[in-house]
Design a protein around this motif. Structure first.
Motif, PDB file in Angstrom:
ATOM      1  N   TYR A  52       0.788  -1.082   0.061  1.00 23.79           N
ATOM      2  CA  TYR A  52      -0.180  -0.139   0.111  1.00 23.79           C
ATOM      3  C   TYR A  52       0.628   1.431  -0.068  1.00 23.79           C
ATOM      4  O   TYR A  52       1.994   1.164   0.691  1.00 23.79           O
ATOM      5  N   ILE A  53       0.290   2.025  -0.896  1.00 21.09           N
ATOM      6  CA  ILE A  53       1.166   3.440  -1.264  1.00 21.09           C
ATOM      7  C   ILE A  53       0.499   4.534  -1.070  1.00 21.09           C
ATOM      8  O   ILE A  53      -0.441   4.609  -1.760  1.00 21.09           O
ATOM      9  N   THR A  54       0.644   5.220   0.458  1.00 18.31           N
ATOM     10  CA  THR A  54      -0.780   6.493   0.744  1.00 18.31           C
ATOM     11  C   THR A  54       0.204   8.156   0.671  1.00 18.31           C
ATOM     12  O   THR A  54       1.331   8.472   1.127  1.00 18.31           O
ATOM     13  N   THR A  55      -0.221   8.674  -0.599  1.00 22.33           N
ATOM     14  CA  THR A  55       0.497   9.909  -0.812  1.00 22.33           C
ATOM     15  C   THR A  55      -0.926  10.622   0.595  1.00 22.33           C
ATOM     16  O   THR A  55      -2.371  11.265  -0.133  1.00 22.33           O
TER      17      THR A  55
ATOM     18  N   ILE B 100      -3.439   0.917 -15.227  1.00 15.82           N
ATOM     19  CA  ILE B 100      -1.986   0.576 -14.853  1.00 15.82           C
ATOM     20  C   ILE B 100      -2.133  -0.645 -13.470  1.00 15.82           C
ATOM     21  O   ILE B 100      -1.938  -1.579 -14.055  1.00 15.82           O
ATOM     22  N   LEU B 101      -2.735   0.093 -12.677  1.00 17.83           N
ATOM     23  CA  LEU B 101      -3.135  -0.795 -11.424  1.00 17.83           C
ATOM     24  C   LEU B 101      -3.442  -2.016 -12.020  1.00 17.83           C
ATOM     25  O   LEU B 101      -3.596  -3.177 -10.480  1.00 17.83           O
ATOM     26  N   SER B 102      -5.673  -1.963 -12.563  1.00 16.27           N
ATOM     27  CA  SER B 102      -6.031  -3.219 -13.070  1.00 16.27           C
ATOM     28  C   SER B 102      -4.993  -3.624 -13.546  1.00 16.27           C
ATOM     29  O   SER B 102      -5.805  -5.130 -13.323  1.00 16.27           O
ATOM     30  N   GLN B 103      -3.946  -3.128 -14.357  1.00 15.47           N
ATOM     31  CA  GLN B 103      -3.432  -4.336 -14.926  1.00 15.47           C
ATOM     32  C   GLN B 103      -2.363  -5.052 -13.592  1.00 15.47           C
ATOM     33  O   GLN B 103      -2.075  -6.741 -13.911  1.00 15.47           O
TER      34      GLN B 103
ATOM     35  N   ASP C  48     -10.223  -2.007  -6.204  1.00 14.64           N
ATOM     36  CA  ASP C  48     -10.030  -0.512  -5.549  1.00 14.64           C
ATOM     37  C   ASP C  48      -8.911  -0.249  -5.432  1.00 14.64           C
ATOM     38  O   ASP C  48      -8.186   0.454  -4.233  1.00 14.64           O
ATOM     39  N   CYS C  49      -8.216  -0.743  -6.486  1.00 15.60           N
ATOM     40  CA  CYS C  49      -6.455  -0.214  -6.216  1.00 15.60           C
ATOM     41  C   CYS C  49      -6.350   1.390  -5.860  1.00 15.60           C
ATOM     42  O   CYS C  49      -4.685   1.279  -6.284  1.00 15.60           O
ATOM     43  N   PHE C  50      -7.094   2.132  -6.894  1.00 23.54           N
ATOM     44  CA  PHE C  50      -6.419   3.428  -6.669  1.00 23.54           C
ATOM     45  C   PHE C  50      -8.463   3.837  -5.982  1.00 23.54           C
ATOM     46  O   PHE C  50      -9.314   4.205  -6.753  1.00 23.54           O
ATOM     47  N   SER C  51      -7.503   5.205  -5.269  1.00 21.45           N
ATOM     48  CA  SER C  51      -8.601   5.876  -4.692  1.00 21.45           C
ATOM     49  C   SER C  51      -8.129   6.965  -3.858  1.00 21.45           C
ATOM     50  O   SER C  51      -6.938   6.920  -3.700  1.00 21.45           O
TER      51      SER C  51
ATOM     52  N   GLU D  66      -6.528  17.595   4.428  1.00 18.71           N
ATOM     53  CA  GLU D  66      -5.469  16.432   3.347  1.00 18.71           C
ATOM     54  C   GLU D  66      -6.268  15.995   2.233  1.00 18.71           C
ATOM     55  O   GLU D  66      -7.035  15.193   1.901  1.00 18.71           O
ATOM     56  N   THR D  67      -5.524  15.710   1.053  1.00 15.48           N
ATOM     57  CA  THR D  67      -6.377  15.318   0.105  1.00 15.48           C
ATOM     58  C   THR D  67      -5.285  13.318   0.106  1.00 15.48           C
ATOM     59  O   THR D  67      -4.060  13.805   0.375  1.00 15.48           O
ATOM     60  N   ILE D  68      -6.005  12.810   0.088  1.00 16.92           N
ATOM     61  CA  ILE D  68      -5.770  11.379   0.164  1.00 16.92           C
ATOM     62  C   ILE D  68      -5.607  10.570  -0.993  1.00 16.92           C
ATOM     63  O   ILE D  68      -6.684  10.382  -1.276  1.00 16.92           O
ATOM     64  N   THR D  69      -3.976   9.587  -1.503  1.00 13.27           N
ATOM     65  CA  THR D  69      -4.908   8.848  -2.370  1.00 13.27           C
ATOM     66  C   THR D  69      -3.854   8.031  -2.139  1.00 13.27           C
ATOM     67  O   THR D  69      -2.839   8.178  -1.317  1.00 13.27           O
ATOM     68  N   GLU D  70      -4.418   6.561  -2.422  1.00 14.27           N
ATOM     69  CA  GLU D  70      -3.900   5.326  -2.152  1.00 14.27           C
ATOM     70  C   GLU D  70      -3.442   4.020  -3.473  1.00 14.27           C
ATOM     71  O   GLU D  70      -5.071   4.618  -3.707  1.00 14.27           O
ATOM     72  N   LEU D  71      -2.292   3.896  -3.769  1.00  8.43           N
ATOM     73  CA  LEU D  71      -2.645   2.890  -4.137  1.00  8.43           C
ATOM     74  C   LEU D  71      -2.206   1.267  -3.566  1.00  8.43           C
ATOM     75  O   LEU D  71      -1.651   1.352  -2.944  1.00  8.43           O
ATOM     76  N   LYS D  72      -3.134   0.407  -4.098  1.00  6.77           N
ATOM     77  CA  LYS D  72      -3.224  -0.478  -3.344  1.00  6.77           C
ATOM     78  C   LYS D  72      -2.781  -1.948  -4.650  1.00  6.77           C
ATOM     79  O   LYS D  72      -3.335  -1.922  -5.480  1.00  6.77           O
TER      80      LYS D  72
END
Length: 219
Positions: free
Chosen positions: A138-141, A191-194, A200-203, A210-216
């Motif tokens: 998980y990467i959260t920005t 890309i993430l769906s691949q 929910d690989c991207f949100s 804050e603005t929060i973006t998560e990559l799973k």
């Protein structure tokens, strides 16, 4: 010593490796976007992926992370630009006036060392956290230039409209003139769906601060 060896010896990379060994999240605060910081982040991503045998996703994931960070940095620069010009970014008329001049000047003319320093002096930040949980990465920005509800709605609409479409269809039909094409966000999801097994690989969401973006990335 080449760049990679230099990065591997720096304190940020060493701290990240230590967090991986201890099984705890690692947070990196991006103070000045440059090529060395980008390489540090990419190597941190690789170390986390190696730990769960997902290195094959490295190149694509780094592309996504770079796009997210670029968006976050741009948001901070835009916020600093509005403040510097005494414009209220939450006021519709000020927003339209500010965005017009912001685009006319161009990011290349605004994104200089002096303006980056102004962003830091205003306390605007980009923080990236990395963690491994249940075999996934998980990467959260987070950044404190809060995205508006209108922007969230526009992004979600783009993502919805582009489901099950080819990249060619996306390019031809997803142009949004308000903030630009928005193709980066759409391609991140594609890309993430691949490489990730979860839908929910991207949100992206906003809190009051804050603005929060998560990559799973899940195997």
């Amino acid at each position: 010593m080449n760049m990679s060896e230099d990065v591997r010896d720096n304190s940020d990379f060493s701290e990240a490796v230590d967090c991986i060994k201890k099984g705890i999240p690692y947070e990196y605060t991006l103070r000045a976007p440059n090529s060395k910081n980008r390489e540090t982040l990419n190597l941190i991503v690789l170390e986390f992926l190696k730990h769960i045998n997902l290195e094959h996703t490295y190149n694509l994931l780094c592309l996504c992370l770079d796009e997210i960070i670029s968006n976050s940095v741009k948001a901070n620069i835009k916020r600093a630009y509005f403040i510097s010009n005494n414009l209220n970014i939450t006021d519709h008329k000020d927003y339209e006036r500010g965005m017009k001049s912001f685009k006319e000047q161009g990011m290349a003319n605004i994104k200089d060392a002096e303006f980056i320093e102004k962003v830091n002096n205003l306390g605007l930040y980009v923080k990236i956290s990395f963690k491994i949980s249940d075999g996934g990465f998980y990467i959260t920005t987070r950044n404190n230039s809060v995205i508006s509800e209108e922007e969230i709605e526009r992004i979600n609409k783009k993502l919805k409209l582009c489901e099950n479409k080819t990249p060619e269809d996306i390019f031809m039909n997803s142009i949004d003139q308000t903030e630009g094409a928005g193709l980066g966000i759409i391609m991140i999801k594609k890309i993430l769906s691949q490489v990730s097994s979860t839908e929910d690989c991207f949100s992206i969401k906003a809190t009051d601060t804050e603005t929060i973006t998560e990559l799973k990335i899940l195997p």
